[in-house]
Structure formats: structure tokens, C-alpha cells
Design a protein around this motif. Structure first.
Motif, mmCIF file in Angstrom:
data_model
loop_
_atom_site.group_PDB
_atom_site.id
_atom_site.type_symbol
_atom_site.label_atom_id
_atom_site.label_comp_id
_atom_site.label_asym_id
_atom_site.label_seq_id
_atom_site.Cartn_x
_atom_site.Cartn_y
_atom_site.Cartn_z
ATOM 1 N N THR A 20 -15.374 10.617 -0.846
ATOM 2 C CA THR A 20 -14.289 11.525 -1.205
ATOM 3 C C THR A 20 -14.753 12.489 -2.284
ATOM 4 O O THR A 20 -15.298 12.061 -3.304
ATOM 5 N N CYS A 64 0.837 -1.210 0.000
ATOM 6 C CA CYS A 64 0.000 0.000 0.000
ATOM 7 C C CYS A 64 0.868 1.255 0.000
ATOM 8 O O CYS A 64 0.625 2.197 -0.765
ATOM 9 N N VAL A 66 -12.124 14.047 2.555
ATOM 10 C CA VAL A 66 -12.535 12.654 2.702
ATOM 11 C C VAL A 66 -13.351 12.558 3.986
ATOM 12 O O VAL A 66 -12.916 13.014 5.046
ATOM 13 N N LYS A 81 -15.993 5.304 2.825
ATOM 14 C CA LYS A 81 -15.185 6.481 2.506
ATOM 15 C C LYS A 81 -15.894 7.258 1.405
ATOM 16 O O LYS A 81 -16.194 6.711 0.343
ATOM 17 N N THR A 131 -5.574 8.632 -0.242
ATOM 18 C CA THR A 131 -6.471 8.200 -1.301
ATOM 19 C C THR A 131 -6.297 9.139 -2.480
ATOM 20 O O THR A 131 -5.800 10.254 -2.316
ATOM 21 N N THR A 132 -6.665 8.675 -3.661
ATOM 22 C CA THR A 132 -6.582 9.546 -4.825
ATOM 23 C C THR A 132 -7.700 10.590 -4.767
ATOM 24 O O THR A 132 -8.750 10.364 -4.170
ATOM 25 N N SER A 171 -13.829 0.842 2.251
ATOM 26 C CA SER A 171 -12.370 0.772 2.335
ATOM 27 C C SER A 171 -11.943 0.026 3.578
ATOM 28 O O SER A 171 -12.735 -0.193 4.482
ATOM 29 N N THR A 208 -15.400 9.810 6.475
ATOM 30 C CA THR A 208 -15.426 8.376 6.754
ATOM 31 C C THR A 208 -16.472 8.064 7.801
ATOM 32 O O THR A 208 -16.825 8.910 8.623
#
Length: 81
Positions: free
Chosen positions: A63, A9, A68, A61, A37-38, A50, A70
Motif C-alpha cells: 500500500t 472488521c 493498494v 498487500k 485499509t488505512t 493480509s 495485492t
């Protein structure tokens, strides 16, 4: 989560950053570890289930281009097994 998967990761996000892919940083809702994260486009919102690569917590998640959000899903005690 095993250490090999954690390393994978971290390498993945390092490669993305090296290529100039926009990333967002956020905290795991369980262990507060900073995750990456992207970043979606300006008019996009992405939602996904996620997993934290540090504590194995599953979370929802959401985004957008700026942040972001959660949430840990509630326990589904009435779901059929």
C-alpha cells in the motif's frame, strides 16, 4: 471467516472513517470483495500479509498513498513442514 469477525472488521473501519482516518478501498485478489485499509503517508509504502475477512484468502498487500496492490503468494511446495 466467522460472522463475528466480519462484523468486528466492519466496525473497526467504520470507527476509523468516523474519526477521519484516511482509508483506501481495494478488491480482494481471490473473491473480488471490496476491502478497506488505512492510507500511508505521502512518502510511505507499507507491505503486509493480509487476510480477506470475507473469503479467508491470505495475500500480500503493498500500500502506498495512492493505491493498494495485492498478490496471492505462490504455493511453497518445497518448504519444510
Amino acid at each position: 471467516m466467522n460472522t463475528e469477525l466480519k462484523a468486528q472488521c466492519q466496525q473497526h473501519f467504520t470507527r476509523l472513517a468516523d474519526r477521519g482516518v484516511p482509508l483506501l478501498t481495494f478488491d480482494c485478489p481471490s473473491c473480488n470483495t471490496q476491502l478497506l485499509t488505512t492510507r500511508p503517508g505521502i512518502d510511505q509504502v507499507w507491505d503486509t500479509l493480509s487476510t480477506c475477512w470475507h473469503c479467508d484468502c491470505a495475500f500480500l498487500k503493498i500500500t502506498d498513498h495512492y493505491e493498494v496492490r495485492t498478490q496471492i503468494p505462490p504455493h511453497l511446495s518445497n518448504a519444510k513442514q
